[in-house]
Design a protein around this motif. Structure first.
Motif, PDB file in Angstrom:
ATOM      1  N   LEU A  71      -9.659  -1.435  -4.075  1.00  0.00           N
ATOM      2  CA  LEU A  71      -8.825  -1.870  -2.948  1.00  0.00           C
ATOM      3  C   LEU A  71      -9.432  -3.117  -2.336  1.00  0.00           C
ATOM      4  CD1 LEU A  71      -7.913   1.334  -0.872  1.00  0.00           C
ATOM      5  CD2 LEU A  71      -6.292  -0.343  -1.763  1.00  0.00           C
ATOM      6  N   TYR A 111       0.015   2.556  -3.726  1.00  0.00           N
ATOM      7  CA  TYR A 111      -1.322   3.141  -3.850  1.00  0.00           C
ATOM      8  C   TYR A 111      -1.239   4.535  -4.449  1.00  0.00           C
ATOM      9  CZ  TYR A 111      -6.211   4.184  -2.721  1.00  0.00           C
ATOM     10  OH  TYR A 111      -7.541   4.511  -2.799  1.00  0.00           O
ATOM     11  N   LEU A 158       0.829  -1.209   0.000  1.00  0.00           N
ATOM     12  CA  LEU A 158       0.000   0.000   0.000  1.00  0.00           C
ATOM     13  C   LEU A 158       0.861   1.254   0.000  1.00  0.00           C
ATOM     14  CD1 LEU A 158      -2.861  -0.581   2.608  1.00  0.00           C
ATOM     15  CD2 LEU A 158      -3.178   0.221   0.268  1.00  0.00           C
ATOM     16  N   ILE A 217      -4.426  -3.324  -5.362  1.00  0.00           N
ATOM     17  CA  ILE A 217      -4.100  -1.937  -5.040  1.00  0.00           C
ATOM     18  C   ILE A 217      -4.176  -1.090  -6.298  1.00  0.00           C
ATOM     19  CG2 ILE A 217      -2.326  -0.371  -4.163  1.00  0.00           C
ATOM     20  CD1 ILE A 217      -1.237  -2.696  -2.517  1.00  0.00           C
ATOM     21  N   LEU A 237      -9.902  -1.655   4.347  1.00  0.00           N
ATOM     22  CA  LEU A 237      -9.241  -0.945   3.246  1.00  0.00           C
ATOM     23  C   LEU A 237     -10.190   0.025   2.546  1.00  0.00           C
ATOM     24  CD1 LEU A 237      -7.129  -3.804   1.605  1.00  0.00           C
ATOM     25  CD2 LEU A 237      -6.235  -1.791   2.787  1.00  0.00           C
ATOM     26  N   ARG A 279      -5.928  -1.177 -11.258  1.00  0.00           N
ATOM     27  CA  ARG A 279      -5.309  -1.868 -10.127  1.00  0.00           C
ATOM     28  C   ARG A 279      -4.283  -2.888 -10.572  1.00  0.00           C
ATOM     29  NH1 ARG A 279      -5.632  -7.224 -10.398  1.00  0.00           N
ATOM     30  NH2 ARG A 279      -6.038  -7.506  -8.180  1.00  0.00           N
TER      31      ARG A 279
END
Length: 301
Positions: free
Chosen positions: A71, A24, A20, A257, A62, A244
């Motif tokens: 997520l 992210y 993350l 992510i 999340l 993602r």
């Protein structure tokens, strides 16, 4: 064959926090989520023996800060490979093989209106180019086209551009992606040439949506809507605009992510959290009939 692997939650949480923080697309939110997961782990919230239950608990946390539906910690019943992204590719290959490559329905309705269903995904273009090109060539002679995305849960932005290329007459800027990795922006354009026949940019196009329409399928609807190329008919979509990547953090767990965010060149924004708003709202079950009626009316004007 399903393999049982002992669950050690600490390493899963540690690796999820690391990924993350590194990847992210929203670094500040990544920091908030990392703190949240560490705190919840320390409180014993993840003291479970079942990988599927851990995936559910972590995914809820999340998504608790900004509601990002891309997520998540995903559970796979069968053991998944460690290579980045391999878990998703392995899990969707069966869907590709049983859906005619993502184009399970082509039909000609009264009045010369074709229906092309794209489901359950817009698969990676290296898989899907051939079946999609065949389906799009088949409907190219129709007087109007209805693209059914009601059961489409997402996929590949390159495949979105491939489909759009068949519905436009010239090279057109469709979307841009800002990527956290390297802080770069990548533009996606329709192509000036397509394999086979092209439906073109002048005949009527309608796109059917539902609350199940997600991610890249939403991009296809949104791109065509923002360009004024298609009329969207149905229900507001789910609202996921962040591409993602997936990383295996346990033999049966993959963390998803978002590594980028979409920026439409017309609207300057995207559909994250709000979905694609239909031009003609109606229940998904009624969307095909409504679009067919609209198409026939337009063709007789």
């Amino acid at each position: 064959m399903t393999t049982v692997t002992k669950l050690q939650t600490g390493p899963v949480i540690d690796e999820t926090v690391r990924l993350l923080t590194e990847h992210y697309v929203f670094p500040e939110i990544a920091g908030q989520l990392a703190d949240l997961l560490r705190r919840r782990y320390a409180e014993g919230a993840y003291a479970v023996d079942d990988a599927a239950e851990l995936a559910r608990l972590v995914t809820t946390d999340l998504r608790s800060v900004n509601g990002d539906r891309h997520l998540g910690l995903h559970h796979h019943a069968d053991q998944v490979p460690e290579k980045q992204g391999a878990a998703v590719l392995e899990s969707i290959r069966g869907d590709f093989d049983t859906s005619l490559g993502g184009a399970p329905r082509v039909e000609l309705l009264d009045g010369g209106v074709a229906v092309l269903e794209l489901a359950p995904m817009l698969f990676p273009l290296e898989w899907a180019a051939e079946p999609l090109a065949a389906a799009l060539a088949l409907v190219s002679r129709a007087r109007a086209l209805i693209v059914d995305l009601r059961a489409n849960r997402g996929g590949d932005p390159d495949t979105v551009a491939f489909v759009c290329s068949h519905l436009l007459d010239k090279r057109t800027h469709l979307n841009s992606m800002y990527w956290r990795d390297g802080e770069r922006t990548e533009q996606f354009w329709s192509q000036p040439h397509v394999p086979g026949a092209r439906f073109g940019g002048s005949k009527p196009v309608y796109v059917l949506t539902s609350n199940h329409t997600f991610s890249a399928a939403e991009e296809l609807a949104y791109d065509l809507q923002q360009l004024g190329r298609a009329v969207v008919v149905g229900e507001r979509t789910r609202g996921g605009a962040h591409p993602r990547e997936g990383w295996t953090v346990h033999p049966h767990l993959e963390v998803s992510i978002p590594v980028g965010r979409a920026v439409n060149p017309v609207s300057g924004t995207n559909w994250e959290g709000v979905g694609v708003r239909p031009d003609v709202p109606c229940a998904p079950a009624d969307a095909l009939d409504r679009a067919h009626t609209l198409a026939r009316a337009r063709l007789t004007d």
